[in-house]
Design a protein around this motif. Structure first.
Motif, PDB file in Angstrom:
ATOM      1  N   GLU A  24      12.178  -3.659  -1.383  1.00 13.45           N
ATOM      2  CA  GLU A  24      13.222  -4.275  -0.572  1.00 13.45           C
ATOM      3  C   GLU A  24      12.668  -4.543   0.820  1.00 13.45           C
ATOM      4  OE1 GLU A  24      17.383  -2.593   0.705  1.00 13.45           O
ATOM      5  OE2 GLU A  24      17.298  -2.915  -1.469  1.00 13.45           O
ATOM      6  N   GLU A  25      12.921  -5.737   1.307  1.00 16.47           N
ATOM      7  CA  GLU A  25      12.443  -6.107   2.638  1.00 16.47           C
ATOM      8  C   GLU A  25      13.235  -5.352   3.705  1.00 16.47           C
ATOM      9  OE1 GLU A  25      10.989 -10.429   3.024  1.00 16.47           O
ATOM     10  OE2 GLU A  25      12.803 -10.549   1.812  1.00 16.47           O
ATOM     11  N   ALA A  26      12.761  -5.439   4.943  1.00 18.06           N
ATOM     12  CA  ALA A  26      13.421  -4.752   6.062  1.00 18.06           C
ATOM     13  C   ALA A  26      14.849  -5.244   6.264  1.00 18.06           C
ATOM     14  CB  ALA A  26      12.611  -4.941   7.344  1.00 18.06           C
ATOM     15  N   VAL A  27      15.116  -6.500   5.893  1.00 22.81           N
ATOM     16  CA  VAL A  27      16.469  -7.052   6.056  1.00 22.81           C
ATOM     17  C   VAL A  27      17.385  -6.692   4.894  1.00 22.81           C
ATOM     18  CG1 VAL A  27      15.761  -8.970   7.538  1.00 22.81           C
ATOM     19  CG2 VAL A  27      15.774  -9.259   5.064  1.00 22.81           C
ATOM     20  N   GLY A  28      16.847  -5.988   3.889  1.00 24.55           N
ATOM     21  CA  GLY A  28      17.676  -5.536   2.780  1.00 24.55           C
ATOM     22  C   GLY A  28      17.631  -6.403   1.543  1.00 24.55           C
ATOM     23  N   LEU A  29      16.859  -7.477   1.556  1.00 22.47           N
ATOM     24  CA  LEU A  29      16.760  -8.359   0.388  1.00 22.47           C
ATOM     25  C   LEU A  29      15.586  -7.949  -0.491  1.00 22.47           C
ATOM     26  CD1 LEU A  29      17.304 -11.801   2.143  1.00 22.47           C
ATOM     27  CD2 LEU A  29      18.943 -10.542   0.753  1.00 22.47           C
ATOM     28  N   PRO A  30      15.734  -8.104  -1.817  1.00 21.36           N
ATOM     29  CA  PRO A  30      14.603  -7.763  -2.693  1.00 21.36           C
ATOM     30  C   PRO A  30      13.471  -8.779  -2.522  1.00 21.36           C
ATOM     31  CG  PRO A  30      16.416  -8.658  -3.982  1.00 21.36           C
ATOM     32  CD  PRO A  30      16.910  -8.525  -2.571  1.00 21.36           C
ATOM     33  N   LEU A  31      12.254  -8.270  -2.541  1.00 21.43           N
ATOM     34  CA  LEU A  31      11.069  -9.108  -2.425  1.00 21.43           C
ATOM     35  C   LEU A  31      10.396  -9.178  -3.789  1.00 21.43           C
ATOM     36  CD1 LEU A  31       9.029 -10.663  -0.585  1.00 21.43           C
ATOM     37  CD2 LEU A  31       7.825  -8.488  -0.363  1.00 21.43           C
ATOM     38  N   THR A  32      10.338 -10.362  -4.377  1.00 20.69           N
ATOM     39  CA  THR A  32       9.699 -10.520  -5.678  1.00 20.69           C
ATOM     40  C   THR A  32       8.212 -10.793  -5.500  1.00 20.69           C
ATOM     41  OG1 THR A  32      10.091 -12.898  -5.766  1.00 20.69           O
ATOM     42  CG2 THR A  32      11.819 -11.487  -6.683  1.00 20.69           C
ATOM     43  N   PHE A  63      -4.438  -5.975  -7.039  1.00 30.62           N
ATOM     44  CA  PHE A  63      -3.089  -6.338  -6.604  1.00 30.62           C
ATOM     45  C   PHE A  63      -2.575  -5.383  -5.537  1.00 30.62           C
ATOM     46  CE2 PHE A  63       1.563  -7.006  -7.397  1.00 30.62           C
ATOM     47  CZ  PHE A  63       1.584  -8.278  -6.879  1.00 30.62           C
ATOM     48  N   ALA A  64      -3.018  -4.136  -5.553  1.00 27.50           N
ATOM     49  CA  ALA A  64      -2.629  -3.184  -4.510  1.00 27.50           C
ATOM     50  C   ALA A  64      -3.143  -3.647  -3.155  1.00 27.50           C
ATOM     51  CB  ALA A  64      -3.168  -1.796  -4.841  1.00 27.50           C
ATOM     52  N   GLN A  65      -4.337  -4.227  -3.125  1.00 29.52           N
ATOM     53  CA  GLN A  65      -4.867  -4.766  -1.870  1.00 29.52           C
ATOM     54  C   GLN A  65      -4.005  -5.929  -1.377  1.00 29.52           C
ATOM     55  OE1 GLN A  65      -8.881  -5.751  -2.911  1.00 29.52           O
ATOM     56  NE2 GLN A  65      -9.562  -3.626  -2.915  1.00 29.52           N
ATOM     57  N   THR A  66      -3.506  -6.728  -2.309  1.00 26.00           N
ATOM     58  CA  THR A  66      -2.625  -7.837  -1.937  1.00 26.00           C
ATOM     59  C   THR A  66      -1.316  -7.308  -1.374  1.00 26.00           C
ATOM     60  OG1 THR A  66      -3.593  -9.188  -3.692  1.00 26.00           O
ATOM     61  CG2 THR A  66      -1.492  -9.923  -2.793  1.00 26.00           C
ATOM     62  N   ILE A  67      -0.749  -6.301  -2.026  1.00 27.57           N
ATOM     63  CA  ILE A  67       0.512  -5.714  -1.549  1.00 27.57           C
ATOM     64  C   ILE A  67       0.322  -5.082  -0.171  1.00 27.57           C
ATOM     65  CG2 ILE A  67       2.207  -3.883  -1.997  1.00 27.57           C
ATOM     66  CD1 ILE A  67       1.853  -4.470  -4.981  1.00 27.57           C
ATOM     67  N   ALA A  68      -0.826  -4.499   0.070  1.00 31.61           N
ATOM     68  CA  ALA A  68      -1.097  -3.862   1.366  1.00 31.61           C
ATOM     69  C   ALA A  68      -1.103  -4.880   2.509  1.00 31.61           C
ATOM     70  CB  ALA A  68      -2.427  -3.121   1.312  1.00 31.61           C
ATOM     71  N   ARG A  69      -1.344  -6.152   2.192  1.00 29.49           N
ATOM     72  CA  ARG A  69      -1.340  -7.203   3.222  1.00 29.49           C
ATOM     73  C   ARG A  69       0.072  -7.613   3.625  1.00 29.49           C
ATOM     74  NH1 ARG A  69      -4.808 -11.653   0.440  1.00 29.49           N
ATOM     75  NH2 ARG A  69      -3.718 -12.906   1.978  1.00 29.49           N
ATOM     76  N   LEU A  70       1.077  -7.221   2.842  1.00 26.47           N
ATOM     77  CA  LEU A  70       2.464  -7.591   3.135  1.00 26.47           C
ATOM     78  C   LEU A  70       3.019  -6.719   4.255  1.00 26.47           C
ATOM     79  CD1 LEU A  70       3.810  -7.799  -0.519  1.00 26.47           C
ATOM     80  CD2 LEU A  70       3.488  -9.719   1.037  1.00 26.47           C
ATOM     81  N   PRO A  71       3.955  -7.263   5.037  1.00 28.21           N
ATOM     82  CA  PRO A  71       4.641  -6.401   6.009  1.00 28.21           C
ATOM     83  C   PRO A  71       5.466  -5.364   5.243  1.00 28.21           C
ATOM     84  CG  PRO A  71       5.305  -8.717   6.254  1.00 28.21           C
ATOM     85  CD  PRO A  71       4.372  -8.638   5.108  1.00 28.21           C
ATOM     86  N   GLU A  72       5.507  -4.147   5.744  1.00 28.56           N
ATOM     87  CA  GLU A  72       6.203  -3.082   5.036  1.00 28.56           C
ATOM     88  C   GLU A  72       7.701  -3.325   5.013  1.00 28.56           C
ATOM     89  OE1 GLU A  72       5.180   0.773   6.485  1.00 28.56           O
ATOM     90  OE2 GLU A  72       3.074   0.537   5.943  1.00 28.56           O
ATOM     91  N   ALA A  77       2.514   1.416   2.937  1.00 25.28           N
ATOM     92  CA  ALA A  77       1.219   0.903   2.488  1.00 25.28           C
ATOM     93  C   ALA A  77       0.573   1.868   1.497  1.00 25.28           C
ATOM     94  CB  ALA A  77       0.304   0.668   3.686  1.00 25.28           C
ATOM     95  N   SER A  78       0.864   3.148   1.633  1.00 20.57           N
ATOM     96  CA  SER A  78       0.297   4.140   0.713  1.00 20.57           C
ATOM     97  C   SER A  78       0.896   4.032  -0.688  1.00 20.57           C
ATOM     98  CB  SER A  78       0.505   5.548   1.264  1.00 20.57           C
ATOM     99  OG  SER A  78       1.879   5.804   1.434  1.00 20.57           O
ATOM    100  N   ASP A  79       2.061   3.398  -0.808  1.00 16.73           N
ATOM    101  CA  ASP A  79       2.708   3.209  -2.113  1.00 16.73           C
ATOM    102  C   ASP A  79       2.179   1.980  -2.849  1.00 16.73           C
ATOM    103  OD1 ASP A  79       4.312   5.369  -1.472  1.00 16.73           O
ATOM    104  OD2 ASP A  79       5.934   4.099  -0.689  1.00 16.73           O
ATOM    105  N   ALA A  80       1.291   1.219  -2.248  1.00 20.00           N
ATOM    106  CA  ALA A  80       0.844  -0.055  -2.811  1.00 20.00           C
ATOM    107  C   ALA A  80       0.221   0.107  -4.195  1.00 20.00           C
ATOM    108  CB  ALA A  80      -0.137  -0.743  -1.866  1.00 20.00           C
ATOM    109  N   GLU A  81      -0.558   1.175  -4.392  1.00 19.73           N
ATOM    110  CA  GLU A  81      -1.211   1.356  -5.695  1.00 19.73           C
ATOM    111  C   GLU A  81      -0.199   1.644  -6.796  1.00 19.73           C
ATOM    112  OE1 GLU A  81      -4.634   3.871  -5.834  1.00 19.73           O
ATOM    113  OE2 GLU A  81      -5.398   3.072  -3.934  1.00 19.73           O
ATOM    114  N   ALA A  82       0.786   2.457  -6.518  1.00 22.07           N
ATOM    115  CA  ALA A  82       1.817   2.770  -7.513  1.00 22.07           C
ATOM    116  C   ALA A  82       2.659   1.540  -7.824  1.00 22.07           C
ATOM    117  CB  ALA A  82       2.700   3.911  -7.012  1.00 22.07           C
TER     118      ALA A  82
END
Length: 156
Positions: A24-32, A63-72, A77-82
């Protein structure tokens, strides 16, 4: 250019992956995944195809590296691998095989055959021939009139 079936939204084998929520993004919307990859300037379908060709563990690390590039958002960021491991499980095992090229080889060279243009050129050629025949057919026929006969009727 026609969209390949595996990249079509309605029939894509990557839909489960692309429409899965990263979090979920900081504004509360799901991020696909689709939105996340688009925001990073990555083609979602090509990335899904690339990841599905990799072994699961490698795909999850990449893909975890890609997720780590996203704003939290609601993830760290530590949850990116899971998150990546969960999402990669929804990918098909292999991407669809590539569609063969339409190039036809003759005499060592290649000639690009674009089958979608041939009917168009054929139709325009037929229209041209019909217009030419009608133009010639509708021309006034003055073969039976003599130039002298026309002058004598107007002089009388």
């Amino acid at each position: 250019m026609t969209l390949r079936p595996e990249y079509s939204l309605g029939h894509s084998e990557y839909n489960a992956f692309l429409f899965a929520a990263v979090g979920e993004e900081a504004v509360g919307l799901p991020l696909t995944v689709l939105t996340a990859l688009s925001r990073l300037g990555i083609d979602p379908w090509q990335e899904a195809a690339r990841l599905s060709d990799l072994p699961r563990e490698t795909a999850a690390r990449v893909f975890a590296q890609t997720i780590a590039r996203l704003p939290e958002g609601d993830w760290k960021a530590s949850d990116a691998e899971a998150i990546a491991a969960r999402l990669v499980d929804s990918l098909p095992l292999r991407s669809a095989p590539p569609i063969p090229s339409t190039a036809v080889r003759r005499g060592g060279g290649s000639i690009e055959m674009n089958n979608s243009r041939f009917p168009t050129w054929l139709a325009w050629g037929a229209v041209f021939v019909v217009a030419l025949v009608l133009t010639l057919y509708l021309q006034p026929d003055r073969n039976l009139e003599s130039p002298q006969g026309r002058e004598t009727t107007t002089q009388r």
